[in-house]
Design a protein around this motif. Structure first.
Motif, mmCIF file in Angstrom:
data_model
loop_
_atom_site.group_PDB
_atom_site.id
_atom_site.type_symbol
_atom_site.label_atom_id
_atom_site.label_comp_id
_atom_site.label_asym_id
_atom_site.label_seq_id
_atom_site.Cartn_x
_atom_site.Cartn_y
_atom_site.Cartn_z
ATOM 1 N N ASN A 172 0.863 -1.176 0.000
ATOM 2 C CA ASN A 172 0.000 0.000 0.000
ATOM 3 C C ASN A 172 0.905 1.233 0.000
ATOM 4 O OD1 ASN A 172 -1.794 2.054 0.574
ATOM 5 N ND2 ASN A 172 -2.224 1.377 2.662
ATOM 6 N N GLU A 218 -4.800 -5.465 10.834
ATOM 7 C CA GLU A 218 -3.796 -4.421 11.015
ATOM 8 C C GLU A 218 -4.052 -3.685 12.335
ATOM 9 O OE1 GLU A 218 -2.047 -3.146 6.976
ATOM 10 O OE2 GLU A 218 -3.817 -1.944 7.342
ATOM 11 N N GLY A 258 2.868 1.955 10.757
ATOM 12 C CA GLY A 258 3.776 3.075 10.566
ATOM 13 C C GLY A 258 4.504 3.499 11.832
ATOM 14 N N GLY A 281 -0.812 -6.817 8.845
ATOM 15 C CA GLY A 281 -0.199 -5.546 8.459
ATOM 16 C C GLY A 281 0.158 -4.735 9.682
ATOM 17 N N SER A 300 3.975 -2.457 10.246
ATOM 18 C CA SER A 300 5.437 -2.443 10.337
ATOM 19 C C SER A 300 6.094 -3.764 9.917
ATOM 20 C CB SER A 300 5.887 -2.026 11.745
ATOM 21 O OG SER A 300 5.399 -0.737 12.046
ATOM 22 N N VAL A 301 5.544 -4.367 8.872
ATOM 23 C CA VAL A 301 6.201 -5.572 8.312
ATOM 24 C C VAL A 301 7.453 -5.111 7.554
ATOM 25 C CG1 VAL A 301 5.988 -7.505 6.685
ATOM 26 C CG2 VAL A 301 4.041 -6.862 8.127
ATOM 27 N N GLY A 316 3.028 -1.219 4.290
ATOM 28 C CA GLY A 316 2.993 0.209 3.983
ATOM 29 C C GLY A 316 4.398 0.734 3.707
HETATM 30 C C1 PEP Z 1 -0.463 -0.126 6.130
HETATM 31 O O1 PEP Z 1 -0.513 1.011 5.751
HETATM 32 O O2 PEP Z 1 -1.392 -0.877 5.818
HETATM 33 C C2 PEP Z 1 0.683 -0.555 6.917
HETATM 34 C C3 PEP Z 1 0.654 -1.745 7.445
HETATM 35 O O3 PEP Z 1 1.723 0.329 7.076
HETATM 36 P P1 PEP Z 1 3.186 0.011 7.697
HETATM 37 O O4 PEP Z 1 3.682 -1.240 7.042
HETATM 38 O O5 PEP Z 1 4.021 1.206 7.350
HETATM 39 O O6 PEP Z 1 3.005 -0.155 9.171
#
Ligand code: PEP
Length: 249
Positions: free
Chosen positions: A9, A165, A171, A209, A211-212, A232
């Motif tokens: 994303n 998530e 993030g 989801g 911070s992967v 993300g």
């Molecule tokens: C996201 O926006 O769906 C997400 C999981 O972001 P991040 O990987 O930056 O935490």
């Protein structure tokens, strides 16, 4: 056996030129064992669609309007997405829920509209830190799931992916432990069993989801009920997204 599904994303990042550069780098990485999707901003969908022609990378959008057309200034409709060869739409992302006030009802209408037009959907669910700390993670996620799927027939379930998530992990650099994430994935799969049956629940893909990164993806994906990732920040650079795309190569 569920096929792992890795999605990127890009959120509100990348000019058309930057988007084409990144999509080209991903294309040049070659095919992956996993199902791969990228969701550039609306402005770059057309150009990225051209780059992805002939590849197995799926084109996704990050959101979609509640209606097909009409007086919805600033919105993008399902018909416009179809026109640009978009296959998938992310709905119910926490930023849509918490910054733009999207309710479960709105998200549900969008999901049913997307399915009517044969778009695949990633339905995002997840609790805030406050909800987790007050012991409400399971009930919040279950409510978002049940409300989001209202009116969705089991025949359409193969077009739905669920992304768990936790809002506090998006993030922030904080990741749910693989075991904590897996526990919620199990709750989601159990609810799908209750709503649709065991076969459907076994087949549905549930992504994690939050911070992967290349360094934590393998441990997360090793969990029994984690079937992929919605990424993300780490999806914005080829050097971090390609290792995630190919974590099991
Ligand atoms: C996201 O926006 O769906 C997400 C999981 O972001 P991040 O990987 O930056 O935490």
């Amino acid at each position: 056996m569920r096929r792992s599904y890795i999605a990127g994303n890009w959120k509100m990042n990348k000019t058309v030129k930057e988007a084409v550069t990144l999509a080209t780098e991903l294309k040049e990485a070659g095919s992956s064992k996993n199902k791969i999707m990228i969701a550039p901003p609306f402005t770059a969908l057309s150009a990225v669609s051209e780059v992805l022609k002939g590849t197995e990378i799926i084109l996704g959008a990050q959101n979609m309007a509640i209606a097909e057309s009409g007086a919805h200034t600033g919105e993008i409709s399902v018909l416009m997405l179809k026109d640009l060869n978009v296959d998938t739409v992310i709905l119910g992302h926490s930023e849509r829920r918490h910054i733009y006030g999207e309710t479960d009802e709105v998200i549900n209408k969008k999901i049913n509209l997307a399915l009517t037009h044969k778009l695949e959907v990633i339905l995002c669910v997840g609790e805030t830190l406050e909800e987790r700390e007050s012991g409400k993670a399971e009930s919040v996620v279950t409510k978002q799931l049940v409300e989001g799927l209202k009116g969705v027939k089991s025949g359409n379930l193969p077009s739905i992916t669920i992304a768990y998530e936790p809002v506090w992990a998006i993030g922030t650099g904080k990741t749910a432990t693989p075991a904590d994430a897996n526990a919620i994935h199990k709750v989601i799969r159990k609810k799908i069993t209750e709503l649709y049956g065991e076969k459907e629940a076994e087949a549905i893909i549930i992504q994690y989801g939050g911070s992967v990164k290349p360094g934590n993806v393998t441990d997360l994906m090793a969990e029994s009920d984690i079937d992929g990732a919605l990424v993300g920040g780490a999806a914005l650079k080829a050097e971090t997204f390609i290792p995630i795309m190919n974590y099991n190569k």
